[in-house]
Design a protein around this motif. Sequence first.
Motif, PDB file in Angstrom:
ATOM      1  N   VAL A 174      87.401  21.046 108.398  1.00  0.00           N
ATOM      2  CA  VAL A 174      87.373  21.752 109.600  1.00  0.00           C
ATOM      3  C   VAL A 174      88.888  22.370 110.043  1.00  0.00           C
ATOM      4  O   VAL A 174      88.889  23.138 110.943  1.00  0.00           O
ATOM      5  CB  VAL A 174      87.060  20.763 110.762  1.00  0.00           C
ATOM      6  N   GLY A 175      90.124  22.132 109.235  1.00  0.00           N
ATOM      7  CA  GLY A 175      91.179  22.795 109.546  1.00  0.00           C
ATOM      8  C   GLY A 175      91.793  21.683 110.292  1.00  0.00           C
ATOM      9  O   GLY A 175      91.288  20.690 111.055  1.00  0.00           O
ATOM     10  N   SER A 176      93.284  21.776 110.302  1.00  0.00           N
ATOM     11  CA  SER A 176      94.170  20.833 110.874  1.00  0.00           C
ATOM     12  C   SER A 176      93.828  20.736 112.607  1.00  0.00           C
ATOM     13  O   SER A 176      93.824  19.569 112.763  1.00  0.00           O
ATOM     14  CB  SER A 176      95.606  21.401 110.469  1.00  0.00           C
ATOM     15  N   LYS A 177      93.658  21.787 113.025  1.00  0.00           N
ATOM     16  CA  LYS A 177      93.696  21.743 114.519  1.00  0.00           C
ATOM     17  C   LYS A 177      92.328  21.081 114.808  1.00  0.00           C
ATOM     18  O   LYS A 177      92.530  20.401 115.687  1.00  0.00           O
ATOM     19  CB  LYS A 177      93.838  23.198 115.084  1.00  0.00           C
ATOM     20  N   LEU A 223      93.549  14.944 109.161  1.00  0.00           N
ATOM     21  CA  LEU A 223      94.608  15.514 107.913  1.00  0.00           C
ATOM     22  C   LEU A 223      95.031  16.547 108.456  1.00  0.00           C
ATOM     23  O   LEU A 223      94.323  17.682 108.758  1.00  0.00           O
ATOM     24  CB  LEU A 223      93.458  15.285 106.748  1.00  0.00           C
ATOM     25  N   SER A 224      96.248  16.803 108.433  1.00  0.00           N
ATOM     26  CA  SER A 224      97.015  18.002 109.057  1.00  0.00           C
ATOM     27  C   SER A 224      98.358  18.270 108.568  1.00  0.00           C
ATOM     28  O   SER A 224      99.089  17.640 107.888  1.00  0.00           O
ATOM     29  CB  SER A 224      97.316  17.267 110.668  1.00  0.00           C
ATOM     30  N   HIS A 225      98.525  19.488 108.518  1.00  0.00           N
ATOM     31  CA  HIS A 225      99.725  20.035 108.143  1.00  0.00           C
ATOM     32  C   HIS A 225     100.418  21.148 109.069  1.00  0.00           C
ATOM     33  O   HIS A 225     100.619  22.408 108.604  1.00  0.00           O
ATOM     34  CB  HIS A 225      99.886  20.659 106.831  1.00  0.00           C
ATOM     35  N   ILE A 226     100.487  20.991 110.508  1.00  0.00           N
ATOM     36  CA  ILE A 226     100.691  21.944 111.537  1.00  0.00           C
ATOM     37  C   ILE A 226     102.172  21.887 111.621  1.00  0.00           C
ATOM     38  O   ILE A 226     102.932  20.958 112.022  1.00  0.00           O
ATOM     39  CB  ILE A 226     100.023  21.541 112.771  1.00  0.00           C
ATOM     40  N   TYR A 227     102.853  23.210 111.004  1.00  0.00           N
ATOM     41  CA  TYR A 227     104.274  23.404 111.422  1.00  0.00           C
ATOM     42  C   TYR A 227     104.813  23.790 112.602  1.00  0.00           C
ATOM     43  O   TYR A 227     104.073  24.602 113.393  1.00  0.00           O
ATOM     44  CB  TYR A 227     104.739  24.498 110.570  1.00  0.00           C
ATOM     45  N   ASP A 228     105.998  23.318 113.090  1.00  0.00           N
ATOM     46  CA  ASP A 228     106.529  23.509 114.164  1.00  0.00           C
ATOM     47  C   ASP A 228     107.840  24.137 113.753  1.00  0.00           C
ATOM     48  O   ASP A 228     108.861  23.462 113.434  1.00  0.00           O
ATOM     49  CB  ASP A 228     106.893  22.377 115.158  1.00  0.00           C
ATOM     50  N   PRO A 229     108.030  25.523 113.947  1.00  0.00           N
ATOM     51  CA  PRO A 229     109.184  26.240 113.586  1.00  0.00           C
ATOM     52  C   PRO A 229     110.447  25.888 114.475  1.00  0.00           C
ATOM     53  O   PRO A 229     111.654  25.998 113.965  1.00  0.00           O
ATOM     54  CB  PRO A 229     108.771  27.666 113.553  1.00  0.00           C
ATOM     55  N   LEU A 230     110.294  25.591 115.678  1.00  0.00           N
ATOM     56  CA  LEU A 230     111.327  25.218 116.375  1.00  0.00           C
ATOM     57  C   LEU A 230     112.173  23.967 115.810  1.00  0.00           C
ATOM     58  O   LEU A 230     113.408  24.041 116.161  1.00  0.00           O
ATOM     59  CB  LEU A 230     111.048  25.189 118.018  1.00  0.00           C
ATOM     60  N   LYS A 231     111.567  22.904 115.476  1.00  0.00           N
ATOM     61  CA  LYS A 231     112.211  21.836 115.154  1.00  0.00           C
ATOM     62  C   LYS A 231     111.766  21.695 113.607  1.00  0.00           C
ATOM     63  O   LYS A 231     112.225  20.423 113.066  1.00  0.00           O
ATOM     64  CB  LYS A 231     111.471  20.566 116.068  1.00  0.00           C
ATOM     65  N   ILE A 251     104.056  16.419 114.352  1.00  0.00           N
ATOM     66  CA  ILE A 251     104.673  15.399 115.405  1.00  0.00           C
ATOM     67  C   ILE A 251     104.439  16.325 116.782  1.00  0.00           C
ATOM     68  O   ILE A 251     103.868  15.700 117.650  1.00  0.00           O
ATOM     69  CB  ILE A 251     106.138  15.469 115.357  1.00  0.00           C
ATOM     70  N   GLU A 252     105.140  17.578 116.740  1.00  0.00           N
ATOM     71  CA  GLU A 252     104.850  18.277 118.050  1.00  0.00           C
ATOM     72  C   GLU A 252     103.310  18.500 118.313  1.00  0.00           C
ATOM     73  O   GLU A 252     103.152  18.675 119.481  1.00  0.00           O
ATOM     74  CB  GLU A 252     105.748  19.599 117.876  1.00  0.00           C
ATOM     75  N   ALA A 253     102.647  18.774 117.407  1.00  0.00           N
ATOM     76  CA  ALA A 253     101.163  19.166 117.632  1.00  0.00           C
ATOM     77  C   ALA A 253     100.271  18.115 118.337  1.00  0.00           C
ATOM     78  O   ALA A 253      99.525  18.246 119.237  1.00  0.00           O
ATOM     79  CB  ALA A 253     100.396  19.542 116.238  1.00  0.00           C
ATOM     80  N   VAL A 254     100.957  16.471 117.765  1.00  0.00           N
ATOM     81  CA  VAL A 254     100.290  15.517 118.505  1.00  0.00           C
ATOM     82  C   VAL A 254     100.659  15.430 119.761  1.00  0.00           C
ATOM     83  O   VAL A 254      99.668  15.260 120.914  1.00  0.00           O
ATOM     84  CB  VAL A 254     100.592  14.226 117.557  1.00  0.00           C
TER      85      VAL A 254
END
Length: 300
Positions: A104-107, A122-130, A135-138
């Motif tokens: 269903v997608g990471s989000k 199951l996720s691979h959500i990228y945070d460009p700032l860090k 981690i930031e998505a959670v």
Amino acid sequence: MDKEYLNAEEASELLQINEKKLYKLAQNGDVPATKVTGKWLFPSHELMRFFNISSLNNLKNRYKMTPSAGKLMLMAGSDDPLLQLMLGWFNMKHPNIMTFYTNVGSKRGLDLLTQGLAHISLSHIYDPLKDTYNIEAVKEKTEYSYNFVIVNMFKRDIGFISKNKKINVFRDVADNNLKFVNRPLNAGTRVLTDYLIKEEDLSSDNINGYDTEVNSHLEVAEYIASGKADAGIGNAFYVDQFGLTFNRIKTESFDMILNKDFYFSEEYQCFLEFLNDETTKSSIDNFKGYSSEYTGKIMG
């Protein structure tokens, strides 16, 4: 729900129990509630999460009542072809643990986890700032991020996929009017795609085919191989099979996010033991663009 807090009548209607039972649960601390000027109030968001978790536990307990069924593990989130193979390997080794997975997608997977409708996201959500994954998505998804643990499934390369001409950046796609095939809004790959386009001072309007969406890495490869698209972003799993060109953008962390309580469950500990087995890790490393260096390790 629109209201931040529910009164006892509204909360009992939501949970489908009588008010007397609700008051007893509140007094015992078994449901999220607070007392203001002598009256119980129930935070609607947390009450809904409590309701969903209770439903999930009831499903799990009911499933266990069937002797032939065994134990249950529900996964939801990102697509990955190696993941699907691994779940098959695990099922052969532990047939008593029924593992269900939905792409269903990471989000959306993270949504289902925080709503109590899945054991593992199951996720691979990228945070460009860090420059981190998940981690930031959670933290953004829930103020109770300390209740969750992030465990690496594997590392995998993500990159531009094309049929003939090697693509280095989105400017190549825009300037050559190449037709792009995209992933849905809930996908972790879409998060990376939108970030890269913005970083190059481009917009979605500059990318031909931006609105063309497919649900899996396999479909991305098929679209490009068949000529329906010239380029896309995906992992390297199908590149050789379809005779495509792959240009790595970055190595991403494909992780499992789960509640700390479920981390110590018998089901998950069996799965973690399976991940840490050298045979499993060796199998992961045999696939192009995958690494087991952090497999089974807590990431955050």
